[in-house]
Design an enzyme around this catalytic site. Structure first.
Site, PDB file in Angstrom:
ATOM      1  CG  ASN A  11      36.786   9.213   7.143  1.00  0.00           C
ATOM      2  OD1 ASN A  11      37.231   9.410   8.262  1.00  0.00           O
ATOM      3  ND2 ASN A  11      36.238  10.170   6.409  1.00  0.00           N
ATOM      4  CE  LYS A  13      32.531  10.505   6.962  1.00  0.00           C
ATOM      5  NZ  LYS A  13      31.335  11.013   6.261  1.00  0.00           N
ATOM      6  CG  HIS A  91      36.066  14.084   4.052  1.00  0.00           C
ATOM      7  ND1 HIS A  91      34.808  14.574   4.323  1.00  0.00           N
ATOM      8  CD2 HIS A  91      35.929  12.751   3.845  1.00  0.00           C
ATOM      9  CE1 HIS A  91      33.948  13.572   4.281  1.00  0.00           C
ATOM     10  NE2 HIS A  91      34.592  12.463   3.992  1.00  0.00           N
ATOM     11  CD  GLU A  93      31.989  14.487   6.822  1.00  0.00           C
ATOM     12  OE1 GLU A  93      31.014  13.755   6.605  1.00  0.00           O
ATOM     13  OE2 GLU A  93      32.969  14.139   7.519  1.00  0.00           O
ATOM     14  CD  GLU A 162      35.239  11.949   0.273  1.00  0.00           C
ATOM     15  OE1 GLU A 162      35.012  11.129   1.149  1.00  0.00           O
ATOM     16  OE2 GLU A 162      35.525  13.133   0.508  1.00  0.00           O
ATOM     17  N   GLY A 168      27.345  10.435   3.208  1.00  0.00           N
ATOM     18  CA  GLY A 168      26.456  10.236   4.342  1.00  0.00           C
ATOM     19  C   GLY A 168      24.983  10.382   4.033  1.00  0.00           C
ATOM     20  CB  SER A 207      26.456   6.284   0.441  1.00  0.00           C
ATOM     21  OG  SER A 207      26.106   7.508   1.083  1.00  0.00           O
TER      22      SER A 207
END
Length: 246
Positions: A11, A13, A91, A93, A162, A168, A207
């Site tokens: 991914n 991003k 996701h 985010e 996740e 991150g 991560s």
């Protein structure tokens, strides 16, 4: 025993450029991996990847609408035409920054399936939810909102666990923590369809890098990874892809 082919998904991003596309494609051509490898760059770069049997391509988002006056949105038909075979949905985010709900995720999954794109549906708990020991309860609510609402989706999708607190941040769930959650997800979904739950691939994201991946991947219910920052480094991502499950 059910055999599930591992899937390693990158991914990117909102990162990357055409130079990275060229480097990644060339690097992956040179590796020997039995895993399915997926690259999800910004959608504008999908058509820049050369066709290859070494990897597949995916998008990071798709509109919940088929077509129409939705400025800035990209439809499932469009990402399919650009070469996407998968799409990442839900996701953390997207949920946190763009207020996407499970209902939105389900609508987007339906659009993806309409054109033959496999949705990778993400779920995870926040740090406060984990500290309050609500992880399993939170995941059950999210899973039911998507899969109990549309049971046939279970056989046609990939799941990514996740933990939001690991996205991150450099923090990673321990192999034992990740396995406990992956096992819970599979057992919970078995109440909807036991056969599909045994076959669905559940990825870990949070991560992931070449150093922590071997111990995570050794867990029986972890079927691959959704890789963020490390996927922007072709050599490291290739190393993750080459790590075989014993």
């Amino acid at each position: 025993m059910t055999v599930r082919r591992p899937l390693i998904a990158a991914n990117w991003k909102m990162n990357g450029d055409r130079e990275l596309v060229t480097m990644m494609a060339a690097t992956l051509q040179c590796i020997d991996s039995s895993h399915e490898i997926l690259i999800c760059p910004p959608v504008i770069f999908l058509s820049d990847f050369p066709k290859s049997t070494q990897y597949r391509l995916g998008a990071q988002n798709v509109s919940s609408e088929k077509a129409g006056a939705f400025t800035g949105e990209i439809s499932a038909d469009m990402i399919r035409a650009a070469g996407a075979e998968y799409v990442i949905l839900g996701h953390s985010e997207r949920r946190c920054l763009f207020a996407e709900t499970d209902a939105t995720v389900l609508q987007k999954a339906q659009q993806a399936l309409r054109v033959g794109i496999t949705p990778i549906i993400c779920f995870g708990e926040t740090l406060s939810e984990r500290q309050q020991e609500k992880t399993m309860w939170v995941l059950a609510q999210h899973l039911d909102a998507v899969y109990a609402a549309q049971p046939d989706l279970l056989a046609e999708s990939v799941i990514a666990y996740e933990p939001v607190w690991a996205i991150g941040t450099g923090l990673t769930a321990t192999p034992e923590q990740a396995q406990q959650v992956h096992s819970f997800i599979r057992q919970h979904l078995a109440r909807i369809n036991a056969d599909a739950a045994a076959k669905v691939r559940i990825l870990y994201g949070g991560s992931v890098n070449a150093d922590n991946w071997p111990t995570l991947f050794s867990q029986p219910d972890i079927d691959g990874a959704l890789v963020g920052g490390a996927s922007l480094k072709p050599a490291e991502f290739a190393a993750i892809c080459q790590m075989a499950k014993e």
